[in-house]
Enzyme design. Structure first.
Site, mmCIF file in Angstrom:
data_model
loop_
_atom_site.group_PDB
_atom_site.id
_atom_site.type_symbol
_atom_site.label_atom_id
_atom_site.label_comp_id
_atom_site.label_asym_id
_atom_site.label_seq_id
_atom_site.Cartn_x
_atom_site.Cartn_y
_atom_site.Cartn_z
ATOM 1 N N ASN A 188 0.843 -1.201 0.000
ATOM 2 C CA ASN A 188 0.000 0.000 0.000
ATOM 3 C C ASN A 188 0.875 1.246 0.000
ATOM 4 O O ASN A 188 1.941 1.279 0.623
ATOM 5 C CB ASN A 188 -1.003 -0.004 1.165
ATOM 6 C CG ASN A 188 -0.372 -0.049 2.538
ATOM 7 O OD1 ASN A 188 0.659 -0.680 2.731
ATOM 8 N ND2 ASN A 188 -0.984 0.596 3.498
ATOM 9 N N CYS B 145 -4.359 0.775 -2.077
ATOM 10 C CA CYS B 145 -4.180 -0.470 -1.315
ATOM 11 C C CYS B 145 -3.167 -1.370 -2.028
ATOM 12 O O CYS B 145 -2.969 -1.277 -3.248
ATOM 13 C CB CYS B 145 -5.498 -1.229 -1.234
ATOM 14 S SG CYS B 145 -6.789 -0.413 -0.284
ATOM 15 N N GLU C 70 -3.448 -4.513 -2.712
ATOM 16 C CA GLU C 70 -4.056 -5.452 -3.674
ATOM 17 C C GLU C 70 -4.211 -4.805 -5.044
ATOM 18 O O GLU C 70 -3.894 -5.393 -6.075
ATOM 19 C CB GLU C 70 -5.448 -5.892 -3.180
ATOM 20 C CG GLU C 70 -5.443 -6.669 -1.892
ATOM 21 C CD GLU C 70 -5.582 -5.779 -0.650
ATOM 22 O OE1 GLU C 70 -5.036 -4.656 -0.660
ATOM 23 O OE2 GLU C 70 -6.212 -6.227 0.311
ATOM 24 N N GLU D 46 0.618 5.421 0.463
ATOM 25 C CA GLU D 46 -0.234 6.519 0.916
ATOM 26 C C GLU D 46 0.285 7.871 0.431
ATOM 27 O O GLU D 46 1.379 7.963 -0.126
ATOM 28 C CB GLU D 46 -0.358 6.460 2.441
ATOM 29 C CG GLU D 46 -1.048 5.163 2.879
ATOM 30 C CD GLU D 46 -1.222 5.022 4.380
ATOM 31 O OE1 GLU D 46 -0.690 5.842 5.140
ATOM 32 O OE2 GLU D 46 -1.902 4.063 4.776
ATOM 33 N N CYS E 111 -11.038 -3.085 -3.736
ATOM 34 C CA CYS E 111 -10.053 -4.101 -4.150
ATOM 35 C C CYS E 111 -10.741 -5.390 -4.591
ATOM 36 O O CYS E 111 -10.314 -6.037 -5.554
ATOM 37 C CB CYS E 111 -9.073 -4.390 -3.010
ATOM 38 S SG CYS E 111 -7.882 -3.059 -2.778
HETATM 39 N N1 THU Z 1 -5.192 -1.240 2.911
HETATM 40 C C1 THU Z 1 -4.683 -2.115 1.992
HETATM 41 O O1 THU Z 1 -3.637 -1.870 1.396
HETATM 42 N N2 THU Z 1 -5.350 -3.275 1.793
HETATM 43 C C2 THU Z 1 -6.437 -3.677 2.493
HETATM 44 O O2 THU Z 1 -6.945 -4.765 2.252
HETATM 45 C C3 THU Z 1 -6.989 -2.814 3.529
HETATM 46 C C4 THU Z 1 -6.429 -1.448 3.617
HETATM 47 C C5 THU Z 1 -4.440 -0.016 3.185
HETATM 48 C C6 THU Z 1 -5.067 1.285 2.781
HETATM 49 C C7 THU Z 1 -4.394 2.248 3.733
HETATM 50 O O3 THU Z 1 -3.118 2.588 3.212
HETATM 51 C C8 THU Z 1 -4.171 1.427 4.984
HETATM 52 O O4 THU Z 1 -4.221 0.072 4.565
HETATM 53 C C9 THU Z 1 -5.189 1.662 6.083
HETATM 54 O O5 THU Z 1 -6.470 1.514 5.638
#
Ligand code: THU
Length: 156
Positions: A61, A72, A74, A63, A114
């Site tokens: 992920n 995310c 995925e 940000e 996702c």
């Molecule tokens: N996030 C993911 O990368 N995958 C998931 O399945 C759930 C959430 C990330 C998004 C954000 O950067 C952090 O986790 C918190 O939500």
């Protein structure tokens, strides 16, 4: 008329009880958590895909200061995989997450956006994508994305 949808999934106690190729994929997802850029949520997610051409790709992920902009793990890995190998099917996707340096105790389930992109990947490949959700205390394996989104959107 009342109707019911049931889904099936498998639960494993540890990574050693997974088939070898799935265990390898999950290890890649775990290693990808260390490449996460998540200064805002501090939730480090890693995802890895195994493609029909034998390639394994991983991503995490990412940000942004304009949080919640970002992506995310995925979707990062699936968009990367299809950018690199547009015509190749995805066979399996593994996901893991860490809070700080520690793997989460229970599996991280993918968010709705996702899951939709996972379904797109499955439809593009024309065969089920196995989803492996890893964590310290248990591992969940879902054999098709349809089980994660039984009432799916379909505009084809
Ligand atoms: N996030 C993911 O990368 N995958 C998931 O399945 C759930 C959430 C990330 C998004 C954000 O950067 C952090 O986790 C918190 O939500």
């Amino acid at each position: 008329m009342k109707k019911k949808i049931t889904i099936e999934y498998q639960e494993f106690k540890s990574i050693t009880s997974l088939p070898e190729d799935d265990a390898l994929l999950l290890k890649e997802a775990v290693s990808a958590t260390d490449l996460s850029y998540s200064p805002y949520s501090k939730f480090r997610v890693g995802a890895a895909v195994r493609m029909a051409n034998g390639q394994i790709l991983k991503a995490s992920n990412q940000e942004s200061a304009a949080f919640p902009s970002g992506l995310c793990a995925e979707r990062s890995v699936l968009f990367y995989a299809f950018s690199k190998y547009p015509g190749v099917a995805v066979e399996a996707l593994a996901i893991a997450a860490k809070k700080g340096k520690k793997l989460t105790a229970t599996p991280t389930r993918p968010c709705g956006a996702c899951i939709q992109v996972m379904l797109d990947a499955q439809n593009r490949g024309g065969k089920p994508v196995k989803v492996i959700l890893g964590a310290a205390e248990k591992i969940e394996v879902i054999s098709s994305v349809n089980d994660l989104i039984p009432f799916s959107f379909d505009n084809l």
